[in-house]
Design an enzyme around this catalytic site. Structure first.
Site, mmCIF file in Angstrom:
data_model
loop_
_atom_site.group_PDB
_atom_site.id
_atom_site.type_symbol
_atom_site.label_atom_id
_atom_site.label_comp_id
_atom_site.label_asym_id
_atom_site.label_seq_id
_atom_site.Cartn_x
_atom_site.Cartn_y
_atom_site.Cartn_z
ATOM 1 N N SER A 15 -13.034 -25.517 -33.326
ATOM 2 C CA SER A 15 -14.028 -25.089 -32.339
ATOM 3 C C SER A 15 -13.701 -25.497 -30.909
ATOM 4 O O SER A 15 -14.250 -24.939 -29.960
ATOM 5 C CB SER A 15 -15.408 -25.648 -32.712
ATOM 6 N N ARG A 16 -12.795 -26.468 -30.740
ATOM 7 C CA ARG A 16 -12.544 -26.953 -29.381
ATOM 8 C C ARG A 16 -11.144 -27.536 -29.259
ATOM 9 O O ARG A 16 -10.447 -27.764 -30.249
ATOM 10 C CB ARG A 16 -13.576 -28.031 -29.003
ATOM 11 N N VAL A 67 -14.603 -31.679 -43.798
ATOM 12 C CA VAL A 67 -13.380 -31.456 -44.561
ATOM 13 C C VAL A 67 -12.882 -32.714 -45.268
ATOM 14 O O VAL A 67 -11.857 -32.682 -45.942
ATOM 15 C CB VAL A 67 -12.265 -30.857 -43.678
ATOM 16 N N SER A 145 0.711 -36.222 -34.622
ATOM 17 C CA SER A 145 0.650 -36.931 -33.348
ATOM 18 C C SER A 145 1.956 -37.671 -33.107
ATOM 19 O O SER A 145 2.731 -37.905 -34.046
ATOM 20 C CB SER A 145 -0.508 -37.934 -33.389
ATOM 21 N N TYR A 159 -5.831 -45.230 -36.581
ATOM 22 C CA TYR A 159 -5.410 -43.855 -36.263
ATOM 23 C C TYR A 159 -3.912 -43.688 -36.495
ATOM 24 O O TYR A 159 -3.471 -42.733 -37.142
ATOM 25 C CB TYR A 159 -5.760 -43.540 -34.812
#
Length: 264
Positions: A15-16, A67, A145, A159
């Site tokens: 969505s973004r 998800v 990433s 992360y």
């Protein structure tokens, strides 16, 4: 243009930001696109992205799902198959990067990070692969990433470890699914100026250091990530499997060091 005509794509977290750019690039190449979003707050953005796909001549739908939940993932795929058809291209883009140092990282932050950044790839890819295996055809692209390869910050160990795990998951899936003519690859962005990084890049000194540290002396763009995804989803990448395509300006091949005096 038209490299993905007739294909049906599903983009998680579409969505973004980078996800939206991927959605638009897939549509520009002729794909019909299902746009996944998680929270009610993202619904309007997802609908806006869907409208852009339709303006480009493609079919589009939005589907809300966490998800990291198997039940919701299964329901999401049922909806996509009912409205658009079986998924030819899965882009696992959903991701979170809460900033917390190692000693302050909570179990909740750890679990949320791994559910979104790793478990979602496992769940969505397993479901997508089930039908891809039957058809002996499919493309899975994971958005990773620079943190998949190097430590990028002292305050996001959860992360970084999640993205490294997703990198190895990409490789393992590529080996197992390759014999069914399913390509599994990944892209690795460096810092991209999207709303996910708004607060981080709001500090001008931080922005300057990010640009200066990059060999290309610029930040990446979301569209550049979309370009890489389109390549990996196309027939041009038929023999590319298990690869992490870094879209980072060369950042991860250069060790951090003071400016080289020989360049002056």
């Amino acid at each position: 243009m038209g490299r993905l005509k007739g294909k049906i794509a599903l983009v998680t977290g579409g969505s973004r930001g980078i996800g939206e750019a991927i959605v638009i690039r897939l549509a520009e190449e002729g794909a019909d696109v299902a746009i996944n979003f998680t929270s009610d707050a993202s619904r309007e953005k997802a609908l806006k992205a869907a409208a852009q796909v339709e303006e480009l001549g493609g079919r589009a739908m939005v589907v809300q799902a966490d998800v990291g939940s198997q039940q919701q993932v299964l329901h999401m795929f049922e909806e996509v198959e009912r409205q658009l058809g079986q998924v030819d291209i899965l882009v696992n883009n959903a991701g979170v990067a809460p900033f917390e140092s190692f000693m302050l990282t909570s179990e909740e932050t750890w679990d949320r990070t791994y559910n979104t950044n790793v478990k979602s790839i496992f769940l969505c890819s397993q479901r997508a692969a089930a039908s891809m295996i039957e058809r002996r055809s499919g493309k899975i692209v994971n958005v990773l990433s620079t943190a998949s390869l190097v430590v990028t910050s002292p305050v996001i160990p959860h992360y970084q470890s999640s993205k490294a795990a997703a990198h190895m998951l990409t490789k393992g899936m590529a080996i197992e699914l390759g014999k069914f003519n399913i390509n599994v690859n990944a892209v690795g962005p460096s810092t991209v100026d999207t709303d996910m990084c708004t607060d981080y890049l709001a500090d001008e000194e931080t922005r300057r250091k990010e640009i200066e540290a990059n060999p290309m002396k610029r930040l990446g763009t979301a569209r550049q990530i979309g370009d890489a995804v389109v390549f990996l989803a196309s027939d041009e990448a038929m023999q590319v499997n298990g690869h992490l395509l870094m879209v980072d300006g060369g950042l991860t091949i250069k060790a951090a060091q003071p400016e080289d005096s020989m360049e002056r």
